[in-house]
Design an enzyme around this catalytic site. Structure first.
Site, PDB file in Angstrom:
ATOM      1  N   TYR A 152      22.029  59.646  55.647  1.00  0.00           N
ATOM      2  CA  TYR A 152      22.732  58.361  55.577  1.00  0.00           C
ATOM      3  C   TYR A 152      24.156  58.508  56.092  1.00  0.00           C
ATOM      4  O   TYR A 152      24.618  57.735  56.942  1.00  0.00           O
ATOM      5  CB  TYR A 152      22.742  57.844  54.142  1.00  0.00           C
ATOM      6  CG  TYR A 152      23.645  56.653  53.936  1.00  0.00           C
ATOM      7  CD1 TYR A 152      23.330  55.413  54.477  1.00  0.00           C
ATOM      8  CD2 TYR A 152      24.832  56.777  53.203  1.00  0.00           C
ATOM      9  CE1 TYR A 152      24.169  54.316  54.295  1.00  0.00           C
ATOM     10  CE2 TYR A 152      25.663  55.690  53.012  1.00  0.00           C
ATOM     11  CZ  TYR A 152      25.335  54.460  53.565  1.00  0.00           C
ATOM     12  OH  TYR A 152      26.172  53.387  53.392  1.00  0.00           O
ATOM     13  N   SER A 180      31.095  54.332  55.771  1.00  0.00           N
ATOM     14  CA  SER A 180      30.934  54.703  54.364  1.00  0.00           C
ATOM     15  C   SER A 180      31.841  55.869  54.001  1.00  0.00           C
ATOM     16  O   SER A 180      32.156  56.715  54.845  1.00  0.00           O
ATOM     17  CB  SER A 180      29.472  55.092  54.116  1.00  0.00           C
ATOM     18  OG  SER A 180      29.316  55.719  52.862  1.00  0.00           O
TER      19      SER A 180
END
Length: 339
Positions: free
Chosen positions: A156, A131
């Protein structure tokens, strides 16, 4: 090729599965169909895959959680996967502040199980989703894969960075070829309801309050789904090899003496959120009722992808202008939700 796509009922996994089937490959898709967001949307994506002309005998879906080590190993034992593309993850930056255990289970434990299966069953190449959030507190932009990513701003992001490190360890120890892809704000038809484009569209269409954080001054590298999937599809057969120029005294974060690589997949443009909202308003022909709020914990002020390495490796350049991508998303939204 026989390709395993994890997270096949997810946004990117769905589109990638269709792309691989259209290219003539056999695809097995797995997903745990969790209720982080509307399960019906995931089921509708699967139904759309099943109805594709290329699916037929070339697509099989198995409901399976990466945390189920025994079930995953049984699947790998039964099948003969050439390549594995891991799109499965517990997504969402803000949700990671509320339910960190979900991220540990799927993004760390589940990914560890997947690495073991790839190692034990001689998979030729593992491609996995990282990401843009891994760039964390780094303010040097555009983000390059050669930049430091040691200061994540959310759990995350930390799990995605951990995936890169775990994959590198397997590449180094077991020579398992791995490629990580740092995805930048992918949007488009069949997108996730928890992401900004979907949330904004719903508020605009329903005439509801649209909560805009950081006064809409955050910038994102919005990447249309077709462009992201094209980059992924090109990477699948490009098995990484050790970098013969890798210098252990001054290591390049994007390369390795192991068969491991990491790439950015983005649009190579950073757009302010206010501009994105304005284009959505144009696409729907309605004005948003905006309420401006402060910055949220875990969010990044801006993302901007340097995709030079990806271009050199695959010849990939994004082709979809933001206005066109938003128009396609809005058309799908109207049709799917009958709004």
């Amino acid at each position: 090729m026989h390709v395993l796509v994890t997270g096949a009922a997810g946004f990117i996994g769905y589109h990638l599965t269709l792309r691989l089937l259209a290219a003539g490959h056999d695809v097995t898709g797995i997903d745990n169909l969790n209720d982080y967001y509307d399960v019906q949307l995931k089921k509708d994506r699967l139904a759309s895959i099943a109805s594709a002309p290329e699916a037929g005998k070339h697509f099989r879906f198995v409901r399976l959680d990466l945390a189920d080590n025994a079930g995953l190993d049984a699947l790998f034992t039964h099948e003969n996967f050439t390549y594995v593309v891991n799109m499965a993850a517990q997504a969402g930056v803000r949700y990671s502040l509320q339910n960190p255990a979900a991220y540990i289970s799927t993004n760390l434990t589940g990914f560890g199980h997947l690495l073991e299966c790839c190692r034990n069953h001689n998979v030729a190449h593992l491609i996995f989703a990282s990401s843009s959030s891994v760039y964390g507190l780094n303010t040097q932009r555009p983000y390059s894969v050669r930049h430091n990513t040691d200061h994540p701003a959310s759990l995350y992001a930390a799990t995605k960075k951990s995936n890169e490190l775990m994959a590198h360890a397997y590449s180094h120890l077991y020579r398992l070829p791995c490629t990580g892809v740092r995805l930048f704000t992918v949007y488009g038809p069949w997108g996730r309801p928890d992401m900004a484009p979907h949330i904004f569209a719903a508020a605009i269409v329903r005439g509801q309050e649209l909560r805009v954080f950081n006064k809409g001054r955050m910038c994102r590298d919005f990447t249309y789904i077709d462009d992201a999937v094209e980059a992924l599809a090109r990477l699948v057969p490009l098995i990484p090899t050790p970098d013969t120029d890798f210098d252990t005294a001054a290591p390049n974060p994007a390369a390795s003496s192991a068969p491991w690589r990491v790439h950015n997949i983005g649009n190579n443009t950073s757009v302010e959120l206010n501009t994105f909202i304005s284009l959505l308003e144009d696409a729907f022909g309605q004005k948003a009722r905006k309420t401006f709020l402060p910055m949220q914990p875990g969010d990044l002020e801006a993302t901007f992808a340097d995709i030079n390495d990806m271009n050199e490796r695959t010849g990939f350049t994004p082709k979809t202008h933001l206005r066109d991508g938003i128009a396609r998303f809005a058309a799908w939204y109207r049709e799917y939700y009958k709004s």
